[in-house]
Design a protein around this motif. Structure first.
Motif, short mmCIF file in Angstrom:
data_model
loop_
_atom_site.label_atom_id
_atom_site.label_comp_id
_atom_site.label_asym_id
_atom_site.label_seq_id
_atom_site.Cartn_x
_atom_site.Cartn_y
_atom_site.Cartn_z
N GLU A 488 17.75 1.53 52.59
CA GLU A 488 19.25 2.21 51.65
C GLU A 488 18.80 2.22 49.87
O GLU A 488 18.82 3.53 49.44
N ALA A 489 18.36 0.75 49.58
CA ALA A 489 18.28 0.58 47.98
C ALA A 489 17.44 1.56 47.64
O ALA A 489 17.65 2.41 46.35
N GLU A 490 16.45 1.62 47.90
CA GLU A 490 15.15 2.62 47.97
C GLU A 490 15.81 4.12 48.04
O GLU A 490 15.44 5.07 46.70
N GLN A 491 16.53 4.58 48.60
CA GLN A 491 16.83 5.58 48.64
C GLN A 491 17.75 6.17 47.59
O GLN A 491 18.39 7.38 47.00
N ALA A 492 18.58 4.87 46.67
CA ALA A 492 19.93 5.36 46.47
C ALA A 492 19.31 5.38 44.59
O ALA A 492 19.55 6.04 43.76
N LYS A 493 18.12 4.47 44.11
CA LYS A 493 17.03 4.32 43.63
C LYS A 493 16.47 5.83 43.38
O LYS A 493 16.49 6.54 42.00
N ARG A 494 15.87 6.50 44.32
CA ARG A 494 15.40 7.82 44.43
C ARG A 494 16.71 9.22 43.69
O ARG A 494 16.04 9.78 43.09
N GLU A 495 17.97 8.77 44.73
CA GLU A 495 19.17 9.04 44.10
C GLU A 495 19.18 10.02 42.58
O GLU A 495 19.48 10.59 41.40
N ALA A 496 19.00 8.58 41.98
CA ALA A 496 19.34 8.07 40.85
C ALA A 496 18.73 8.85 39.69
O ALA A 496 18.90 9.27 38.91
N SER A 497 17.52 8.25 40.65
CA SER A 497 16.24 9.27 39.78
C SER A 497 16.22 10.86 40.00
O SER A 497 16.26 11.48 38.87
N GLU A 498 16.86 11.13 40.39
CA GLU A 498 16.83 12.47 40.73
C GLU A 498 18.25 13.12 39.84
O GLU A 498 17.76 13.82 38.88
N ARG A 499 18.93 12.39 39.58
CA ARG A 499 20.20 12.65 38.69
C ARG A 499 20.00 12.93 37.30
O ARG A 499 20.18 13.59 36.28
N GLU A 500 19.08 11.48 36.92
CA GLU A 500 18.39 11.14 35.75
C GLU A 500 17.35 13.04 35.16
O GLU A 500 17.09 13.13 34.51
N ASN A 501 16.50 12.91 36.27
CA ASN A 501 15.55 14.39 35.85
C ASN A 501 16.32 15.46 35.51
O ASN A 501 15.96 16.76 34.94
N ARG A 502 18.16 15.35 36.80
CA ARG A 502 18.56 16.88 36.43
C ARG A 502 19.42 16.73 34.87
O ARG A 502 19.35 18.10 34.64
N ALA A 503 19.73 15.62 34.50
CA ALA A 503 20.29 15.81 33.18
C ALA A 503 19.52 16.13 31.82
O ALA A 503 19.75 16.28 31.32
N MET A 504 17.73 15.80 32.37
CA MET A 504 16.85 15.54 31.47
C MET A 504 17.04 17.24 31.06
O MET A 504 16.57 17.50 30.52
#
Length: 626
Positions: A488-504
């Motif tokens: 679950e922690a890894e999934q949370a990191k992936r989702e955070a990375s996705e949000r970072e990419n979307r913002a960028m």
């Protein structure tokens, strides 16, 4: 753009004498001219006092009353009076009528004032009407001695030499119409019928010989021939009997002699059709506002004891008009953006499209109201000003987007925040419930409109602040094994990375659009500049042609009238005109190329997103025109 104009119900004084007898411009009249953005056709009437000048001007205004007529031997008009009306035939033009104080008024007896009034009428008008009574004979021409003194009261260049070629004056001086009132002669020469124009040209023929008497005879005729082209003449019969003449303002056309009514109509029709737009050197078209500034510049020079200089006036006016053009363009842009932009815009493209429209209109306002912008100093300033305005608007759009997104997040994520506060997620299975609620709220947020250009960035920042809470809930969820918690922690990191990419990606889209805006800004300015320079070049060449043709006609007339020496002396002036025209045509490509390089190089200082290869852009744009 059609431009603004005014329609005055009656004339007002434009130039008057103050208590010290000095000429001054009336501020309220300048205020009227300042409202006129349209190009102007300026018709001035001059002549000896009590010769019926004002009646002709009232006819041109389409009114019976307006300019004072009067029926006594006293001069009614003092100074220069102005009447602005929509031009009856030229679309988007204003007809400015200037009625001048009668020359030779015995009550004033001020020859110097008369000379300045005559000179100002010449300087301000595009068509000069000289009104006289009786016939065009030597006496009438001697009374027009003001024309022989024009070069003493008007300079073309600040370093002007004595005997400056008359072609320099032809560039600035108006066309000329001689109106002869109470004309009783038959228009014929040696039994052959002639036109009124032929009658005038016949009266302007020179005498051979070098005696003082012949020189005095030729002087006013030479001045008219050299300084004014084209020239026309209209003759008018007496309009009515003596009793009726004293009541001219009360009479209708039916009360006047039919022949006079027809002659007056022909005169008005001619002026409406043939009187050109007022221009300065190189064909610069004058607006009402510019005409007011011209009047003020010339009168200021006269008041200070100087001789009005045409080139100096153009340079001084260029500074005033170009600065004003920047402010007017900025004001138009600001108003347009305020009217059309609803903050926050959904996308940067939406804001960009409004910006493109308003910037194009603003640049057009500047281009159409500026002149003699050497080195494109003022246009570059405009580009900088509009870029700064756009950046302010973009910054506001960011802030409004931030506020809108934060408001929506506060509303949509409120139930989730409430559960966090009351500890609902701190139970077995709470993490999955938390993730599910988070996912639903995020999906709802993204489906909402009105978030603007920072939608993903604001969401990312909000969820980053919630990351520690998510980790706490995950650690407290005893229903999950250690392996499941790691997953679950890894999934949370992936989702955070996705949000970072979307913002960028969101910000990259904005930045790419801003760079495209800068490129479009540059190309829009270059395009309009090239069109303006092309138009100016055509006007300059047309002016060269007009002056050259006038001098060639005068040379031909001199040859036909037996003045071979004068005609040959004029050849030097004609050759100089031909050479100037050839130089104008030769320098055009290099002049435009230099302008493009100047704009491109300087613009990179505040438009870093434009193409750096300015020379290449110059080739591209020049190939469009040549």
């Amino acid at each position: 753009m059609a431009g603004q104009t005014v329609s005055m119900k009656e004339p007002v004084c434009l130039i008057e004498n103050d208590s010290d007898g000095k000429l001054r411009v009336v501020r309220s009249a300048l205020g009227i001219l300042d409202q006129i953005d349209q190009h102007v056709v300026v018709v001035s009437v001059v002549g000896l006092y009590r010769t019926g000048k004002s009646y002709l001007m009232n006819k041109l205004a389409g009114e019976k009353k307006g300019f004072a007529l009067g029926a006594t031997i006293q001069s009614k008009t003092k100074g220069i009076w102005m009447w602005c009306v929509p031009h009856p035939e030229k679309r988007d033009h204003t007809l400015v009528l200037l009625d001048t104080e009668g020359l030779g008024d015995v009550e004033k007896g001020d020859e110097k004032n008369d000379n300045w009034i005559f000179s100002l009428a010449v300087l301000l008008s595009s068509t000069l009407v000289y009104n006289s009574l009786g016939t065009i004979d030597n006496n009438a021409l001697e009374k027009l001695h003001y024309v022989t003194e024009l070069t003493e009261h008007i300079k073309v260049k600040s370093n002007q030499r004595d005997g400056e070629e008359s072609s320099e004056y032809l560039r600035y001086f108006p066309s000329f119409v001689w109106t002869v009132r109470d004309f009783t002669l038959t228009l014929e020469v040696d039994g052959r019928p002639i036109t009124a124009n032929e009658y005038l040209e016949n009266a302007l023929k020179l005498r051979t010989g070098h005696s003082k008497k012949n020189q005095a005879y030729n002087l006013p005729r030479s001045c008219l021939r050299n300084y004014f082209s084209p020239r026309w003449c209209f003759v008018f019969e007496r309009p009515a009997s003596g009793d009726k003449m004293r009541r001219m303002e009360e009479l209708t056309d039916a009360d006047l002699e039919p022949a006079f009514v027809e002659q007056a109509k022909e005169f008005c029709d001619h002026v409406f059709k043939e009187a050109k737009t007022k221009t300065l050197k190189q064909g610069l078209k004058v607006t009402g506002r510019l005409l007011g500034n011209l009047a003020e510049t010339y009168v200021s020079a006269i008041r200070s004891g100087q001789i009005p200089c045409l080139d100096n006036a153009v340079l001084a006016l260029a500074q005033i008009e170009n600065s004003s053009a920047i402010e007017r363009a900025r004001a138009h842009y600001q108003k347009g953006m305020a009217d059309w932009v609803a903050y926050p815009t959904e996308t940067q493209e939406e804001l960009s499209e409004v910006h493109a429209v308003m910037e194009k209109e603003a640049v057009a306002i500047f281009i159409n109201n500026s002149f003699k912008d050497e080195d494109q100093k003022y246009q570059l300033e405009l580009m900088k000003v509009l870029q700064e305005e756009y950046e302010k608007i973009c910054e506001r759009n960011y802030k409004e987007s931030q506020k809108a997104c934060e408001s929506k997040i506060e509303c949509i994520f409120a139930p989730l925040e409430e559960k966090i506060r009351d500890g609902s997620y701190m139970t077995p299975g709470g993490y999955k419930e938390y993730c599910n609620d988070l996912k639903l709220a995020t999906s709802e947020y993204r489906s909402e409109g009105g978030r603007g250009v920072k939608a993903e960035e604001v969401l990312k920042e909000y969820l980053e602040r919630k990351a520690i809470i998510g980790q706490t809930i995950l650690s407290a969820d005893q229903s999950l094994t250690e392996a499941e918690q790691r997953a679950e922690a890894e999934q949370a990191k992936r989702e955070a990375s996705e949000r970072e990419n979307r913002a960028m990606e969101e910000q990259l889209v904005v930045q790419e659009r801003l760079r495209a805006d800068q490129q479009r800004t540059y190309e829009e300015n270059v395009n309009q500049l090239m069109e303006r320079m092309e138009r100016d070049s055509r006007n300059a060449l047309a002016e060269h042609d007009r002056v050259l043709q006038a001098r060639l006609k005068e040379q031909n007339d001199l040859l036909q009238q037996g003045f071979d020496d004068r005609a040959h002396q004029m050849q030097r002036e004609i050759d100089a005109l031909k050479g100037a025209k050839a130089q104008e045509e030769e320098k055009k490509p290099s002049f435009m190329s230099t302008a493009l390089d100047t704009v491109g190089t300087a613009a990179t200082l505040f438009l870093p997103g434009i193409l750096p290869k300015v020379g290449g852009m110059a080739v591209k744009w020049l190939s469009k025109w040549f």
